[in-house]
Design an enzyme around this catalytic site. Structure first.
Site, PDB file in Angstrom:
ATOM      1  N   CYS A  91      47.343  46.186  41.190  1.00 49.18           N
ATOM      2  CA  CYS A  91      47.901  44.883  41.647  1.00 49.18           C
ATOM      3  C   CYS A  91      49.486  45.098  41.540  1.00 49.18           C
ATOM      4  CB  CYS A  91      47.533  43.678  40.692  1.00 49.18           C
ATOM      5  SG  CYS A  91      48.166  42.111  41.330  1.00 49.18           S
ATOM      6  N   HIS A 133      39.859  40.121  45.750  1.00 44.79           N
ATOM      7  CA  HIS A 133      40.917  40.221  44.885  1.00 44.79           C
ATOM      8  C   HIS A 133      41.970  39.204  45.034  1.00 44.79           C
ATOM      9  CE1 HIS A 133      44.006  42.678  42.331  1.00 44.79           C
ATOM     10  NE2 HIS A 133      44.893  42.155  43.038  1.00 44.79           N
ATOM     11  N   GLU A 134      42.450  39.015  46.453  1.00 43.46           N
ATOM     12  CA  GLU A 134      43.502  38.300  46.974  1.00 43.46           C
ATOM     13  C   GLU A 134      42.983  36.834  47.055  1.00 43.46           C
ATOM     14  OE1 GLU A 134      46.378  39.810  47.138  1.00 43.46           O
ATOM     15  OE2 GLU A 134      45.517  41.709  47.304  1.00 43.46           O
ATOM     16  N   HIS A 137      43.865  35.419  43.577  1.00 45.65           N
ATOM     17  CA  HIS A 137      45.222  35.310  43.540  1.00 45.65           C
ATOM     18  C   HIS A 137      45.716  33.556  44.186  1.00 45.65           C
ATOM     19  CE1 HIS A 137      47.280  38.588  42.025  1.00 45.65           C
ATOM     20  NE2 HIS A 137      46.874  39.286  42.839  1.00 45.65           N
TER      21      HIS A 137
END
Length: 171
Positions: A91, A133-134, A137
């Site tokens: 990351c 993953h994003e 966030h």
């Protein structure tokens, strides 16, 4: 176009749930261009707006890194998922650290593109992992939230030391 400052873990902004985008306009598109510039400068394949301190539901992705297959996801939503997979993820907000994170192997995601049009992607492999993953966030989750408390605390301590060193070097 400009390179934005990447927010480093454990910054509180990385734990916040991002707000939906209500208007796709020239200002947002300039921000998206800046996100891509930042992502390429930092050597990433994906970037969420919260990683540059903007709490909006915007993601930029370019798996190949060659600027020919740029993907923009505004207000992304996973509609379907199946299978199990995982790789050691890294990351931009936690440089130098990687961890195995369980993910869905295939996903279908709905979002708006940079023209404000609805798009649907059927993603698998690295593309699916990157989207998940994003989106994490955007939901205030970083990849270290998927690992043990002990490992997460060690990384947090080391990142706080790194942030202090970076702050001192800029002063």
């Amino acid at each position: 176009m400009s390179v934005l400052q990447v927010v480093l873990y454990p910054d509180d902004r990385l734990t916040k749930v991002c707000e939906p985008v209500t208007q796709v306009d020239d200002e947002l598109n300039q921000f998206i261009d800046d996100m891509f510039d930042t992502m390429y400068q930092e050597g990433g394949i994906g970037l969420a707006a919260s990683q540059v301190g903007v709490l909006k539901r915007v993601i930029t992705i370019d798996i190949e890194g060659d600027k020919t297959n740029q993907v923009v996801l505004i207000n992304p939503e996973i509609l379907e998922s199946c299978g199990e997979t995982g790789i050691e993820e890294g990351c931009l907000s936690i440089p130098g650290y990687r961890a195995l994170v369980p993910r869905k192997e295939k996903i279908t995601v709905k979002a708006l593109n940079r023209q404000g049009e609805e798009v649907i992607y059927h993603a698998d492999d690295l593309f699916a992992i990157c989207i998940q993953h994003e989106i994490d966030h955007l939901n205030g989750i970083v990849f270290v939230d998927h690992i043990s408390n002990l490992k997460r605390q060690r990384i947090k301590d080391k990142m706080q030391k790194l942030k202090k060193q970076l702050y001192r070097s800029k002063a």
